[in-house]
Design an enzyme around this catalytic site. Structure first.
Site, short mmCIF file in Angstrom:
data_model
loop_
_atom_site.label_atom_id
_atom_site.label_comp_id
_atom_site.label_asym_id
_atom_site.label_seq_id
_atom_site.Cartn_x
_atom_site.Cartn_y
_atom_site.Cartn_z
N SER A 81 117.64 7.44 98.27
CA SER A 81 118.07 6.61 99.39
C SER A 81 117.03 5.57 99.75
O SER A 81 117.24 4.79 100.66
CB SER A 81 118.39 7.49 100.59
OG SER A 81 117.42 8.49 100.74
N HIS A 121 123.46 4.97 94.98
CA HIS A 121 123.21 5.65 96.26
C HIS A 121 124.53 5.92 96.99
O HIS A 121 125.18 4.99 97.48
CB HIS A 121 122.26 4.78 97.11
CG HIS A 121 121.94 5.40 98.42
ND1 HIS A 121 121.75 4.68 99.58
CD2 HIS A 121 121.79 6.70 98.79
CE1 HIS A 121 121.49 5.49 100.57
NE2 HIS A 121 121.52 6.73 100.12
N GLU A 152 125.93 2.22 97.02
CA GLU A 152 125.02 1.11 96.75
C GLU A 152 124.58 1.20 95.29
O GLU A 152 124.12 2.26 94.86
CB GLU A 152 123.77 1.21 97.64
CG GLU A 152 124.00 0.88 99.09
CD GLU A 152 122.70 0.93 99.91
OE1 GLU A 152 122.34 -0.11 100.49
OE2 GLU A 152 122.06 2.00 99.97
N ASN A 182 119.97 1.91 104.45
CA ASN A 182 118.88 2.59 105.16
C ASN A 182 117.84 1.63 105.72
O ASN A 182 117.11 1.99 106.66
CB ASN A 182 118.23 3.63 104.26
CG ASN A 182 119.09 4.87 104.17
OD1 ASN A 182 119.77 5.21 105.13
ND2 ASN A 182 119.10 5.52 103.02
N1 CAA Z 1 134.31 16.94 102.56
C1 CAA Z 1 135.61 16.60 102.66
N2 CAA Z 1 136.17 16.12 103.78
C2 CAA Z 1 135.38 15.97 104.86
C3 CAA Z 1 134.01 16.32 104.84
C4 CAA Z 1 133.48 16.82 103.62
N3 CAA Z 1 132.19 17.15 103.50
N4 CAA Z 1 133.49 16.06 106.06
C5 CAA Z 1 134.48 15.57 106.83
N5 CAA Z 1 135.63 15.53 106.10
C6 CAA Z 1 136.92 14.99 106.54
C7 CAA Z 1 137.61 15.87 107.54
O1 CAA Z 1 138.35 16.87 106.91
C8 CAA Z 1 138.50 14.88 108.29
O2 CAA Z 1 139.68 14.60 107.54
P1 CAA Z 1 140.99 13.94 108.23
O3 CAA Z 1 140.65 12.53 108.59
O4 CAA Z 1 142.00 14.01 107.15
O5 CAA Z 1 141.29 14.79 109.42
C9 CAA Z 1 137.66 13.62 108.29
O6 CAA Z 1 136.70 13.76 107.23
C10 CAA Z 1 136.96 13.47 109.60
O7 CAA Z 1 136.19 14.67 109.86
P2 CAA Z 1 136.23 15.51 111.22
O8 CAA Z 1 137.57 15.38 111.85
O9 CAA Z 1 135.68 16.86 110.93
O10 CAA Z 1 135.12 14.87 112.13
P3 CAA Z 1 134.85 13.36 112.48
O11 CAA Z 1 136.10 12.62 112.78
O12 CAA Z 1 133.78 13.44 113.49
O13 CAA Z 1 134.24 12.74 111.14
C11 CAA Z 1 132.41 12.14 109.85
C12 CAA Z 1 133.14 13.27 110.51
C13 CAA Z 1 133.27 11.53 108.74
C14 CAA Z 1 131.16 12.73 109.24
C15 CAA Z 1 132.10 11.04 110.93
O14 CAA Z 1 131.53 11.62 112.04
C16 CAA Z 1 131.24 9.94 110.44
O15 CAA Z 1 131.68 9.01 109.77
N6 CAA Z 1 129.92 10.02 110.76
C17 CAA Z 1 128.93 9.07 110.32
C18 CAA Z 1 128.54 9.40 108.92
C19 CAA Z 1 127.53 8.44 108.37
O16 CAA Z 1 127.11 7.50 109.01
N7 CAA Z 1 127.13 8.70 107.15
C20 CAA Z 1 126.14 7.91 106.50
C21 CAA Z 1 124.86 8.61 106.65
S1 CAA Z 1 123.59 7.65 105.92
C22 CAA Z 1 123.59 8.13 104.36
O17 CAA Z 1 124.28 8.97 103.89
C23 CAA Z 1 122.61 7.41 103.59
C24 CAA Z 1 121.28 8.06 103.48
O18 CAA Z 1 120.68 7.87 102.46
C25 CAA Z 1 120.66 8.82 104.56
#
Ligand code: CAA
Length: 291
Positions: free
Chosen positions: A118, A139, A151, A189
């Site tokens: 990342s 990424h 990415e 990031n």
């Molecule tokens: N596998 C499969 N499906 C998943 C899952 C997983 N691990 N996690 C969540 N889901 C699905 C759920 O089943 C749900 O499906 P539906 O829309 O069909 O109902 C959907 O995703 C939404 O999940 P939830 O209802 O449980 O909860 P939510 O609405 O709060 O969403 C989330 C969860 C998608 C994680 C949301 O909170 C979100 O987008 N958060 C921000 C995530 C983010 O910013 N990620 C980037 C991080 S930075 C990165 O990754 C880069 C790095 O290098 C650090």
């Protein structure tokens, strides 16, 4: 065409990558240091596939087909005939380069190698391998089955063909690629981590508490998760190492990691994966703020 993909590291990111590749019809070899870890990774994939099936996103036959495409291993030589191997180990340069040193001699000279880093320089990681022209950054975002972005980061030596094949593979996974130049922490990031670090400074300086900071950004900026919840979700150790890469790589004090983030990591409070970070996840259904 990438028909066989290897994933090294059965943690949060590696299992997510294996998950989406298997769903896209690609054969996957998922390896880790022990069969126990690899099996733990496959259980997580199974759980997440069932979660998608229960929401009607995929059917049960697809769940079984995807699981059937995943082979587990505890030895890097299992990746010998893969078309592409994606390293998804800890965000630690020494760990990653030692994997490449062990991996390259046991895989075909034709195999492409990618890192899911990342933040670490792709050019420098590529230089630690025997195939810088066949090396690229791919990424993925967490949670991989949900997040649409990948990415793509070519290093200085990455061949056009390597880039084109990685691009085609990203699209085959139904992800949207964005191309980033190889500079510290790339695009997502470079922008996201200083925001999270600033949220931790806001907490450190007492401007708000955990709950008010997260609520402010969820409701005031329409972020799906508040920055401190997101930091716990990503892992505070990962957040810290990305800030250190930015701080050292760009030599600008505006990227200095917040001392409170350092303290949490030193305490082993790494977020969701260790049960405690800016929230405590062990005391019931609802996470409890730790400040
Ligand atoms: N596998 C499969 N499906 C998943 C899952 C997983 N691990 N996690 C969540 N889901 C699905 C759920 O089943 C749900 O499906 P539906 O829309 O069909 O109902 C959907 O995703 C939404 O999940 P939830 O209802 O449980 O909860 P939510 O609405 O709060 O969403 C989330 C969860 C998608 C994680 C949301 O909170 C979100 O987008 N958060 C921000 C995530 C983010 O910013 N990620 C980037 C991080 S930075 C990165 O990754 C880069 C790095 O290098 C650090």
């Amino acid at each position: 065409m990438i028909n066989k993909v290897g994933v090294v590291g059965a943690g949060q990111m590696g299992t997510g990558i294996a998950h989406v590749a298997a769903l896209a019809g690609v054969d996957v070899t998922l390896s880790d240091l022990s069969m126990e870890r690899a099996e733990g990774g496959k259980s997580l994939i199974e759980k997440n596939l069932h979660r998608q099936a229960s929401k009607g996103k995929i059917d049960d036959a697809l769940v079984q087909a995807a699981l059937g495409r995943i082979t587990l291993a505890d030895d890097l030589s299992a990746h010998g005939s893969d078309d592409l191997v994606i390293e998804a180990a800890t965000e630690d340069e020494a760990v990653k380069t030692s994997i490449f040193k062990a991996l390259c001699p046991v895989i075909s000279s034709e195999t492409l190698v990618a890192s899911n880093t990342s933040s670490i320089s792709i050019t420098r990681l590529a230089a630690s391998t025997d195939r810088p022209e066949k090396f690229i950054g791919m990424h993925f975002m967490n949670p991989v089955p949900v997040m649409k972005l990948v990415e793509l980061i070519p290093g200085i030596a990455t061949a056009d063909e390597t880039f084109e094949r990685s691009l085609a593979f990203t699209k085959a996974l139904k992800k949207t690629p964005v191309i980033s130049e190889d500079f510290p922490a790339f695009i997502v990031n470079r922008i996201l981590m200083p925001m999270i670090n600033e949220a931790i400074y806001t907490l450190y300086e007492g401007v708000g508490n955990v709950e008010s900071i997260d609520t402010a950004m969820r409701l005031g900026a329409n972020h799906p998760m508040g920055p401190l919840t997101l930091a716990d979700f990503i892992g505070l150790d990962t957040c810290l190492s990305i800030m250190q890469v930015l701080y050292e790589g760009l030599a600008d004090t505006k990227y200095r990691p917040c001392p409170l983030l350092v303290k949490y990591v030193e305490a082993g409070w790494l977020g969701l994966k260790s049960g405690r970070g800016f929230y405590d996840y062990q005391s019931g259904d609802v996470p409890v703020p730790t400040r």
